[in-house]
Design a protein around this motif. Structure first.
Motif, PDB file in Angstrom:
ATOM      1  N   GLY A   1       0.825  -1.200   0.000  1.00 20.32           N
ATOM      2  CA  GLY A   1       0.000   0.000   0.000  1.00 20.32           C
ATOM      3  C   GLY A   1       0.858   1.248   0.000  1.00 20.32           C
TER       4      GLY A   1
ATOM      5  N   GLY B   1       7.717  -3.377  12.150  1.00 17.98           N
ATOM      6  CA  GLY B   1       8.084  -2.661  13.369  1.00 17.98           C
ATOM      7  C   GLY B   1       7.155  -1.488  13.618  1.00 17.98           C
TER       8      GLY B   1
ATOM      9  N   TYR C   1       6.699   1.755  13.499  1.00 16.26           N
ATOM     10  CA  TYR C   1       6.984   3.058  12.925  1.00 16.26           C
ATOM     11  C   TYR C   1       6.228   3.124  11.610  1.00 16.26           C
TER      12      TYR C   1
ATOM     13  N   LEU D   1       5.984   3.965   7.669  1.00 17.68           N
ATOM     14  CA  LEU D   1       6.693   4.185   6.408  1.00 17.68           C
ATOM     15  C   LEU D   1       5.761   4.911   5.436  1.00 17.68           C
TER      16      LEU D   1
HETATM   17  N1  4GY Z   1       5.719  -0.497   9.742  1.00 18.50           N
HETATM   18  N2  4GY Z   1       5.481  -2.527   8.609  1.00 18.50           N
HETATM   19  C1  4GY Z   1       4.699  -0.806   7.518  1.00 18.50           C
HETATM   20  C2  4GY Z   1       4.298   0.549   7.165  1.00 18.50           C
HETATM   21  C3  4GY Z   1       3.183   1.981   5.532  1.00 18.50           C
HETATM   22  C4  4GY Z   1      -0.082   3.419   4.264  1.00 18.50           C
HETATM   23  C5  4GY Z   1      -0.201   0.948   4.122  1.00 18.50           C
HETATM   24  C6  4GY Z   1       5.327  -1.218   8.697  1.00 18.50           C
HETATM   25  O1  4GY Z   1       4.996  -2.929   7.446  1.00 18.50           O
HETATM   26  N3  4GY Z   1       4.512  -1.893   6.775  1.00 18.50           N
HETATM   27  O2  4GY Z   1       4.579   1.492   7.882  1.00 18.50           O
HETATM   28  N4  4GY Z   1       3.610   0.702   6.015  1.00 18.50           N
HETATM   29  C7  4GY Z   1       1.697   2.034   5.279  1.00 18.50           C
HETATM   30  C8  4GY Z   1       1.388   3.336   4.598  1.00 18.50           C
HETATM   31  C9  4GY Z   1      -0.539   2.264   3.463  1.00 18.50           C
HETATM   32  C10 4GY Z   1       1.253   0.858   4.436  1.00 18.50           C
END
Ligand code: 4GY
Length: 253
Positions: free
Chosen positions: A110, A131, A133, A135
């Motif tokens: 995503g 984790g 946090y 991204l």
């Molecule tokens: N931490 N571990 C992570 C993440 C971003 C919006 C879905 C994480 O796995 N993925 O922070 N992903 C989000 C941003 C859409 C993914």
């Protein structure tokens, strides 16, 4: 192992997954990585893969239809679908080992505010987080998981033993590593490593691993436990450290 990655940004993967060990693994045909651009499965004039959230609010949400269409276009008979998000099960070496047993992994990455909830309901087997946090997207998380899982697939590491011989499978941290030169700017390689006495070297390394784990990750040691022999080795290491006190010159009071 077959890996399919559904993403709006396939180019993010090309450097990391086509270098070093994963490059070799793909050349040898042990793993096959296939990139699917979700935008290729949009049907509207503007190829829009995201849209405004129902109920209002900031940012954009990834549309359900292009993702499901992209997923349905993947040839599969025994696949396992993973979505990356901070809401998922926390990734660790145990989960890496579990995933390394699968024959076909599909990753959904995503971006923006999130993915339409119905994607999870329809096709996701496990939601995973690398984790606590946030991204900007799931792509880098997918790469972390692919890297950790691929190295456990038989034949990916040149040296068959090294994947499991390593720290985490023994639930201990690594011992310090050295290579030439023997002396670098006054810092010496520990004498025992030059001795050629392999029993002594193995014991030294085990002692270093135990001390490292005790000092840095006592949480791991408490879960793992210690054998009598290991406790003796740790006490020995402890004593050797304590002896360093005697090397410090005395200072007048
Ligand atoms: N931490 N571990 C992570 C993440 C971003 C919006 C879905 C994480 O796995 N993925 O922070 N992903 C989000 C941003 C859409 C993914």
């Amino acid at each position: 192992m077959k890996i399919d990655i559904l993403t709006l940004f396939p180019e993010m993967f090309y450097g990391p997954l086509n270098s070093s060990i994963l490059k070799k693994a793909q050349e040898k045909g042990i793993i096959t990585i296939n990139y699917i651009n979700i935008r290729d499965f949009t049907t509207d004039r503007h190829h829009q893969a995201d849209d405004k959230p129902y109920g209002g609010g900031a940012g954009m949400v990834m549309k359900v239809e292009p993702i499901i269409k992209a997923y349905e276009a993947i040839p599969k008979n025994n696949s396992f679908t993973i979505m990356l998000s901070p809401q998922g099960r926390k990734f660790n070496q145990k989960l890496a080992r579990e995933l390394s047993q699968k024959e076909h992994l599909i990753f959904i990455c995503g971006h923006y505010e999130g993915i339409d909830e119905r994607v999870r309901q329809l096709i996701v087997d496990e939601e995973i987080s690398i984790g606590d946090y946030i991204l900007t997207g799931g792509e880098i998380a997918a790469m972390v998981i692919i890297d950790a899982v691929a190295r456990l697939v038989p034949g990916v590491l040149g040296d068959e033993v090294s994947a499991e011989e390593e720290s985490f499978s023994d639930l201990l941290l690594e011992y310090p590593h050295y290579t030439r030169p023997r002396n670098f700017r006054g810092l010496e390689v520990p004498e025992v490593l030059l001795s050629g006495n392999h029993k002594k070297i193995d014991l030294w390394r085990k002692k270093q691993s135990l001390l490292n784990t005790l000092f840095r990750r006592r949480d791991l040691l408490k879960v793992r436990g210690l054998t009598k022999e290991e406790k003796i080795l740790l006490w020995q290491g402890f004593f050797e450290l304590a002896m360093l006190i005697d090397e410090i010159p005395e200072r007048s009071e």
